[in-house]
Design a protein around this motif. Structure first.
Motif, PDB file in Angstrom:
ATOM      1  N   MET A   1      -0.982 -13.715  -2.736  1.00  0.00           N
ATOM      2  CA  MET A   1      -2.129 -12.861  -1.902  1.00  0.00           C
ATOM      3  C   MET A   1      -2.499 -12.805  -2.849  1.00  0.00           C
ATOM      4  O   MET A   1      -2.509 -12.496  -4.565  1.00  0.00           O
ATOM      5  CB  MET A   1      -0.743 -11.699  -1.892  1.00  0.00           C
ATOM      6  CG  MET A   1      -0.295 -11.070  -0.002  1.00  0.00           C
ATOM      7  SD  MET A   1      -1.236  -9.980   0.877  1.00  0.00           S
ATOM      8  CE  MET A   1      -2.463  -9.216  -0.426  1.00  0.00           C
ATOM      9  N   SER A   2      -3.902 -13.316  -2.952  1.00  0.00           N
ATOM     10  CA  SER A   2      -4.845 -12.316  -3.987  1.00  0.00           C
ATOM     11  C   SER A   2      -5.073 -10.963  -4.492  1.00  0.00           C
ATOM     12  O   SER A   2      -5.243 -11.000  -5.475  1.00  0.00           O
ATOM     13  CB  SER A   2      -6.331 -12.840  -3.889  1.00  0.00           C
ATOM     14  OG  SER A   2      -6.141 -12.336  -2.544  1.00  0.00           O
ATOM     15  N   GLN A   3      -4.320 -10.390  -3.612  1.00  0.00           N
ATOM     16  CA  GLN A   3      -5.261  -8.672  -3.650  1.00  0.00           C
ATOM     17  C   GLN A   3      -3.600  -8.346  -3.116  1.00  0.00           C
ATOM     18  O   GLN A   3      -3.545  -8.467  -2.146  1.00  0.00           O
ATOM     19  CB  GLN A   3      -6.702  -8.278  -3.167  1.00  0.00           C
ATOM     20  CG  GLN A   3      -6.349  -6.971  -3.270  1.00  0.00           C
ATOM     21  CD  GLN A   3      -7.529  -6.587  -2.436  1.00  0.00           C
ATOM     22  OE1 GLN A   3      -8.813  -7.322  -1.810  1.00  0.00           O
ATOM     23  NE2 GLN A   3      -7.909  -4.980  -1.408  1.00  0.00           N
ATOM     24  N   ASN A   4      -3.039  -6.940  -4.039  1.00  0.00           N
ATOM     25  CA  ASN A   4      -2.585  -6.239  -3.593  1.00  0.00           C
ATOM     26  C   ASN A   4      -2.830  -5.529  -2.800  1.00  0.00           C
ATOM     27  O   ASN A   4      -3.892  -4.598  -3.498  1.00  0.00           O
ATOM     28  CB  ASN A   4      -1.702  -5.476  -5.139  1.00  0.00           C
ATOM     29  CG  ASN A   4      -0.579  -6.771  -5.009  1.00  0.00           C
ATOM     30  OD1 ASN A   4      -0.254  -7.693  -4.635  1.00  0.00           O
ATOM     31  ND2 ASN A   4      -0.546  -6.725  -6.766  1.00  0.00           N
ATOM     32  N   LEU A   5      -1.953  -4.927  -1.165  1.00  0.00           N
ATOM     33  CA  LEU A   5      -2.485  -3.651  -1.080  1.00  0.00           C
ATOM     34  C   LEU A   5      -1.910  -1.973  -1.841  1.00  0.00           C
ATOM     35  O   LEU A   5      -0.808  -2.432  -2.697  1.00  0.00           O
ATOM     36  CB  LEU A   5      -2.186  -3.637   0.139  1.00  0.00           C
ATOM     37  CG  LEU A   5      -2.652  -4.935   1.315  1.00  0.00           C
ATOM     38  CD1 LEU A   5      -1.888  -4.256   2.750  1.00  0.00           C
ATOM     39  CD2 LEU A   5      -4.435  -4.248   2.040  1.00  0.00           C
ATOM     40  N   THR A   6      -3.091  -1.221  -1.588  1.00  0.00           N
ATOM     41  CA  THR A   6      -1.932  -0.071  -1.897  1.00  0.00           C
ATOM     42  C   THR A   6      -1.240   0.720  -1.154  1.00  0.00           C
ATOM     43  O   THR A   6      -0.989   0.333  -0.069  1.00  0.00           O
ATOM     44  CB  THR A   6      -3.417   1.102  -1.762  1.00  0.00           C
ATOM     45  OG1 THR A   6      -4.356   1.376  -0.528  1.00  0.00           O
ATOM     46  CG2 THR A   6      -4.265   0.368  -2.958  1.00  0.00           C
ATOM     47  N   LEU A   7      -0.941   1.936  -1.269  1.00  0.00           N
ATOM     48  CA  LEU A   7       0.642   2.622  -1.240  1.00  0.00           C
ATOM     49  C   LEU A   7      -0.018   2.936   0.612  1.00  0.00           C
ATOM     50  O   LEU A   7       0.086   2.636   0.674  1.00  0.00           O
ATOM     51  CB  LEU A   7       1.076   3.750  -1.666  1.00  0.00           C
ATOM     52  CG  LEU A   7       2.150   4.384  -1.131  1.00  0.00           C
ATOM     53  CD1 LEU A   7       3.157   3.606  -0.965  1.00  0.00           C
ATOM     54  CD2 LEU A   7       2.521   5.855  -1.773  1.00  0.00           C
TER      55      LEU A   7
END
Length: 180
Positions: A1-7
């Motif tokens: 994954m290139s970008q982590n999702l926020t909470l």
């Protein structure tokens, strides 16, 4: 994954998946909500896993999508609830006490040997002849499998013999951001 999702984004995806399942089971339709967060617009693959009392109840996903992530999550949630051939379609009585796990997928990467697999980091996708199978990264961790067992179990899921990964199979790995 290139970008982590926020909470917040993770909670939104879980909410959308749950809402989609409940509305589809109760009313037969998918809620149409527009989500504008840029990270939920990406055309990423995902799997949605449903469990009842800690036991698998359905799991369906797609590595590719031509729609925004939030819409694919909704579609895969409904499919996991109603179209997984291993289980009967969920009914209104099944809507109490189910849990959802979403795996937002990174790209498939073909590997030349099993040495490229990192248990706990990678999921496996295998192809041989006309058979295909996939196991998510968290499955090996959940069952405490080593690399060889993970490969053998992926072969079995594909309808192959446990050692079919050793010769003539195409092996792919992928990462996933797990949301539960």
């Amino acid at each position: 994954m290139s970008q982590n999702l926020t909470l917040t984004e993770k909670k939104k995806l879980l909410s959308l998946a749950r809402e989609a399942i409940i509305d589809y089971i109760r009313k037969g339709n998918l809620p149409h909500r527009l989500e504008t967060a840029p990270s939920l617009q990406g055309q990423l693959g995902c799997f949605v896993t449903i469990k009842m009392n800690g036991t698998l109840r359905g799991c369906i996903g797609s590595f590719v999508s031509d729609k925004p992530l939030y819409r694919l999550v909704q579609d895969m949630a409904i499919s996991a609830a109603t179209r997984d051939p291993r289980f009967y379609p969920m009914k209104p009585a099944d809507l109490e006490g189910f849990s959802i796990e979403i795996s937002v997928l990174g790209p498939l990467e073909k590997i030349s040997s099993p040495e490229g697999i990192k248990v706990g980091t990678h999921g496996i996708y295998i192809e041989k002849n006309s058979c295909r199978g996939v196991l998510l990264p968290q499955v090996a961790v959940e069952y405490n499998w080593d690399k060889d067992t993970f490969l053998s179990q992926t072969c079995l899921k594909a309808g192959l013999k446990p050692d079919d990964w050793k010769e003539g199979a195409d092996l792919y790995v992928f990462s996933a951001q797990i949301i539960s």
